[in-house]
Design an enzyme around this catalytic site. Structure first.
Site, PDB file in Angstrom:
ATOM      1  N   ILE A  69      25.520   7.231  15.354  1.00  0.00           N
ATOM      2  CA  ILE A  69      25.772   6.930  16.770  1.00  0.00           C
ATOM      3  C   ILE A  69      25.700   8.215  17.608  1.00  0.00           C
ATOM      4  O   ILE A  69      25.067   8.243  18.669  1.00  0.00           O
ATOM      5  CB  ILE A  69      27.140   6.227  16.946  1.00  0.00           C
ATOM      6  CG1 ILE A  69      27.115   4.859  16.249  1.00  0.00           C
ATOM      7  CG2 ILE A  69      27.488   6.066  18.426  1.00  0.00           C
ATOM      8  CD1 ILE A  69      28.461   4.156  16.170  1.00  0.00           C
ATOM      9  N   THR A  95      34.481   5.790  22.030  1.00  0.00           N
ATOM     10  CA  THR A  95      33.980   4.481  21.587  1.00  0.00           C
ATOM     11  C   THR A  95      34.095   4.397  20.065  1.00  0.00           C
ATOM     12  O   THR A  95      33.489   3.526  19.453  1.00  0.00           O
ATOM     13  CB  THR A  95      32.495   4.278  21.975  1.00  0.00           C
ATOM     14  OG1 THR A  95      31.735   5.323  21.370  1.00  0.00           O
ATOM     15  CG2 THR A  95      32.274   4.264  23.467  1.00  0.00           C
ATOM     16  N   ARG A 119      37.214   5.201  17.377  1.00  0.00           N
ATOM     17  CA  ARG A 119      38.419   4.483  16.934  1.00  0.00           C
ATOM     18  C   ARG A 119      39.588   4.989  17.777  1.00  0.00           C
ATOM     19  O   ARG A 119      39.704   6.193  18.031  1.00  0.00           O
ATOM     20  CB  ARG A 119      38.717   4.731  15.448  1.00  0.00           C
ATOM     21  CG  ARG A 119      37.843   3.941  14.489  1.00  0.00           C
ATOM     22  CD  ARG A 119      38.097   2.427  14.537  1.00  0.00           C
ATOM     23  NE  ARG A 119      37.243   1.667  13.636  1.00  0.00           N
ATOM     24  CZ  ARG A 119      36.071   1.135  13.955  1.00  0.00           C
ATOM     25  NH1 ARG A 119      35.590   1.260  15.177  1.00  0.00           N
ATOM     26  NH2 ARG A 119      35.380   0.448  13.060  1.00  0.00           N
ATOM     27  N   ASP A 137      36.523   2.436  24.732  1.00  0.00           N
ATOM     28  CA  ASP A 137      36.122   1.126  24.210  1.00  0.00           C
ATOM     29  C   ASP A 137      37.032   0.739  23.050  1.00  0.00           C
ATOM     30  O   ASP A 137      36.910  -0.358  22.500  1.00  0.00           O
ATOM     31  CB  ASP A 137      34.659   1.180  23.729  1.00  0.00           C
ATOM     32  CG  ASP A 137      34.127  -0.194  23.355  1.00  0.00           C
ATOM     33  OD1 ASP A 137      34.358  -1.143  24.149  1.00  0.00           O
ATOM     34  OD2 ASP A 137      33.502  -0.341  22.287  1.00  0.00           O
ATOM     35  N   GLU A 141      44.974  -1.522  19.583  1.00  0.00           N
ATOM     36  CA  GLU A 141      44.099  -2.597  20.068  1.00  0.00           C
ATOM     37  C   GLU A 141      44.214  -3.885  19.268  1.00  0.00           C
ATOM     38  O   GLU A 141      43.896  -4.963  19.769  1.00  0.00           O
ATOM     39  CB  GLU A 141      42.634  -2.138  20.090  1.00  0.00           C
ATOM     40  CG  GLU A 141      42.006  -1.968  18.713  1.00  0.00           C
ATOM     41  CD  GLU A 141      40.521  -1.630  18.797  1.00  0.00           C
ATOM     42  OE1 GLU A 141      40.161  -0.745  19.592  1.00  0.00           O
ATOM     43  OE2 GLU A 141      39.739  -2.240  18.052  1.00  0.00           O
ATOM     44  N   HIS A 191      36.405  -3.039  22.970  1.00  0.00           N
ATOM     45  CA  HIS A 191      35.650  -2.865  21.718  1.00  0.00           C
ATOM     46  C   HIS A 191      34.350  -3.679  21.745  1.00  0.00           C
ATOM     47  O   HIS A 191      34.097  -4.504  20.863  1.00  0.00           O
ATOM     48  CB  HIS A 191      36.517  -3.251  20.506  1.00  0.00           C
ATOM     49  CG  HIS A 191      36.134  -2.494  19.265  1.00  0.00           C
ATOM     50  ND1 HIS A 191      37.042  -1.960  18.399  1.00  0.00           N
ATOM     51  CD2 HIS A 191      34.917  -2.169  18.750  1.00  0.00           C
ATOM     52  CE1 HIS A 191      36.418  -1.359  17.406  1.00  0.00           C
ATOM     53  NE2 HIS A 191      35.121  -1.471  17.601  1.00  0.00           N
TER      54      HIS A 191
HETATM   55  P1  NAI Z   1      28.421   8.184  10.753  1.00  0.00           P
HETATM   56  O1  NAI Z   1      29.140   8.194   9.450  1.00  0.00           O
HETATM   57  O2  NAI Z   1      26.946   8.017  10.773  1.00  0.00           O
HETATM   58  O3  NAI Z   1      28.753   9.548  11.538  1.00  0.00           O
HETATM   59  C1  NAI Z   1      30.027  10.095  11.660  1.00  0.00           C
HETATM   60  C2  NAI Z   1      29.861  11.599  11.779  1.00  0.00           C
HETATM   61  O4  NAI Z   1      31.134  12.162  12.062  1.00  0.00           O
HETATM   62  C3  NAI Z   1      29.344  12.251  10.476  1.00  0.00           C
HETATM   63  O5  NAI Z   1      28.175  13.003  10.753  1.00  0.00           O
HETATM   64  C4  NAI Z   1      30.497  13.143  10.049  1.00  0.00           C
HETATM   65  O6  NAI Z   1      30.063  14.358   9.454  1.00  0.00           O
HETATM   66  C5  NAI Z   1      31.200  13.410  11.378  1.00  0.00           C
HETATM   67  N1  NAI Z   1      32.578  13.857  11.238  1.00  0.00           N
HETATM   68  C6  NAI Z   1      33.499  13.464  10.325  1.00  0.00           C
HETATM   69  N2  NAI Z   1      34.664  14.119  10.552  1.00  0.00           N
HETATM   70  C7  NAI Z   1      34.460  14.931  11.620  1.00  0.00           C
HETATM   71  C8  NAI Z   1      35.291  15.849  12.325  1.00  0.00           C
HETATM   72  N3  NAI Z   1      36.554  16.064  11.966  1.00  0.00           N
HETATM   73  N4  NAI Z   1      34.756  16.505  13.369  1.00  0.00           N
HETATM   74  C9  NAI Z   1      33.469  16.296  13.735  1.00  0.00           C
HETATM   75  N5  NAI Z   1      32.636  15.444  13.105  1.00  0.00           N
HETATM   76  C10 NAI Z   1      33.128  14.770  12.069  1.00  0.00           C
HETATM   77  O7  NAI Z   1      29.138   7.070  11.643  1.00  0.00           O
HETATM   78  P2  NAI Z   1      28.555   6.300  12.910  1.00  0.00           P
HETATM   79  O8  NAI Z   1      27.790   5.114  12.468  1.00  0.00           O
HETATM   80  O9  NAI Z   1      27.887   7.262  13.810  1.00  0.00           O
HETATM   81  O10 NAI Z   1      29.898   5.755  13.582  1.00  0.00           O
HETATM   82  C11 NAI Z   1      30.874   6.622  14.106  1.00  0.00           C
HETATM   83  C12 NAI Z   1      32.131   5.831  14.404  1.00  0.00           C
HETATM   84  O11 NAI Z   1      31.883   4.925  15.479  1.00  0.00           O
HETATM   85  C13 NAI Z   1      32.587   4.907  13.254  1.00  0.00           C
HETATM   86  O12 NAI Z   1      33.420   5.613  12.346  1.00  0.00           O
HETATM   87  C14 NAI Z   1      33.338   3.831  13.957  1.00  0.00           C
HETATM   88  O13 NAI Z   1      34.694   4.195  13.969  1.00  0.00           O
HETATM   89  C15 NAI Z   1      32.793   3.852  15.385  1.00  0.00           C
HETATM   90  N6  NAI Z   1      32.109   2.613  15.763  1.00  0.00           N
HETATM   91  C16 NAI Z   1      32.478   1.973  16.927  1.00  0.00           C
HETATM   92  C17 NAI Z   1      31.854   0.812  17.332  1.00  0.00           C
HETATM   93  C18 NAI Z   1      32.202   0.116  18.614  1.00  0.00           C
HETATM   94  O14 NAI Z   1      31.828  -1.059  18.805  1.00  0.00           O
HETATM   95  N7  NAI Z   1      32.889   0.760  19.545  1.00  0.00           N
HETATM   96  C19 NAI Z   1      30.804   0.202  16.500  1.00  0.00           C
HETATM   97  C20 NAI Z   1      30.441   0.981  15.336  1.00  0.00           C
HETATM   98  C21 NAI Z   1      31.095   2.123  14.976  1.00  0.00           C
END
Ligand code: NAI
Length: 326
Positions: free
Chosen positions: A156, A229, A231, A255, A260, A292
């Site tokens: 994302i 957006t 958690r 979001d 929530e 969300h």
């Molecule tokens: P992803 O796993 O592809 O990317 C997460 C990134 O965060 C990774 O590159 C990781 O190295 C990095 N990361 C981990 N700990 C960190 C820290 N302390 N500081 C900086 N970077 C750090 O996950 P993706 O698919 O990009 O999703 C991210 C988050 O978005 C999910 O964990 C989920 O909580 C949230 N999400 C929200 C949605 C919504 O409808 N609002 C829908 C889908 C996901």
């Protein structure tokens, strides 16, 4: 295969029904109830459970599911912070998820929050409908040349960075696990100090819980915009309220919200909101909260249904699982 789907919403049924029909082997029973210790018994007689972001999948629930013979929990979302993975392992319950259904859906929603907060289109919409064409109070700012800090540049975060490059923004990224890209890599302190807009795209873990707290706000520019957006619990909501009152935080777009699960995905119209923190939060004129819905596009729902059913099918047929959480 009989699957019980908890926290069901009418908008997702057509997508799941179409994919189940295509599969031919899968019967889905939909329950509006959230999965909790009180509702887990509804899984009796099914082979697998399908759950969503605010379902409780803790030790107690997993132990009940195991007793009912459930061997697979298929999450129809990316995040799995609501699952006690150790307990799932202990009970030999396979957990699968949908790791990337549409990173662009969330990234584009993030942009929608930024532009709404900056250009105040929500206020303009109401004014014009009442024949009020006064521009006072609608002054925005350009994204062009603004510094945007992105915490977490996975699927994302990277989709968000790609859009920001189109706006001509200066993009800073803090993520310990990424290499060089179309951004400048910095550490968290530099990102907090230099960004005009900060967006959170990292997962919620023990180490990222309340990543944005009083100490983090103290390092930020005055009037900064914060967008979450990812958690809710990445942000200490009470610290946010203080930062809004002191004007350190100039704009807040959410979001997701720490508490929530009691509020989102349901219509509470006419009820008395018992969450004073949330009520205070939405009372600020420079706060925009959506419930969300970052993931909520046709493309994403289609992909969620497809991958969830493929995951369940692969599990049932004992085929290799691409999207197993552990
Ligand atoms: P992803 O796993 O592809 O990317 C997460 C990134 O965060 C990774 O590159 C990781 O190295 C990095 N990361 C981990 N700990 C960190 C820290 N302390 N500081 C900086 N970077 C750090 O996950 P993706 O698919 O990009 O999703 C991210 C988050 O978005 C999910 O964990 C989920 O909580 C949230 N999400 C929200 C949605 C919504 O409808 N609002 C829908 C889908 C996901």
């Amino acid at each position: 295969m009989k699957v019980v789907l908890f926290s069901s919403q009418s908008y997702e049924k057509p997508f799941f029904n179409a994919m189940a029909k295509k599969n031919g082997q899968l019967q889905i029973t939909y329950f509006d109830e959230k999965l909790t210790a009180q509702t887990a018994a509804l899984a009796q007689g099914f082979n697998a459970v399908c759950a969503f972001v605010n379902d409780t999948i803790d030790k107690d629930v997993l132990s009940q599911l195991a007793q009912l013979g459930i061997k697979c929990v298929a999450l129809r979302c990316a995040g799995f912070n609501n699952v006690d993975l150790a307990a799932a392992k202990e009970h030999n319950i396979t957990v699968v998820r949908v790791p990337a259904y549409s990173p662009e859906a969330v990234a584009e929603h993030c942009i929608a929050l930024i532009l709404t907060l900056s250009r105040k289109t929500h206020k303009a919409y109401n004014r014009v409908r009442e024949d009020n064409f006064d521009l006072n109070g609608l002054l925005g700012f350009n994204l062009h040349k603004k510094t945007v800090g992105v915490i977490g540049c996975g699927k994302i975060g990277q989709a968000f960075v790609n859009i920001l490059n189109g706006f001509g923004a200066n993009v800073l990224v803090c993520d310990p696990n990424v290499g060089e890209g179309n951004y400048t890599q910095v550490n968290l302190d530099i990102l907090l100090a230099q960004s005009d807009i900060i967006a959170l795209h990292c997962p919620l873990t023990e180490s990222t819980h309340h990543l944005i707290n009083d100490a983090a706000f103290a390092k930020m520019k005055d009037g900064v915009m914060l967008i979450n957006t990812s958690r809710g619990a990445l942000v200490d909501t009470k610290a946010c309220i203080q930062a809004l009152k002191s004007k350190k935080l100039g704009y807040l777009g959410l979001d997701v919200y720490e508490q929530e699960s009691e509020l989102f995905f349901r219509n509470h119209n006419g009820e008395i909101n018992q969450d004073d923190v949330f009520s205070r939060l939405v009372s600020f004129p420079n706060v925009l909260v959506t419930g969300h819905q970052g993931f909520f596009t046709q493309e994403a729902l289609n992909e969620i249904a497809k991958v969830t059913i493929d995951n369940l099918d692969a599990w049932y047929r004992n085929r290799p699982l691409k999207n197993q959480v552990f």
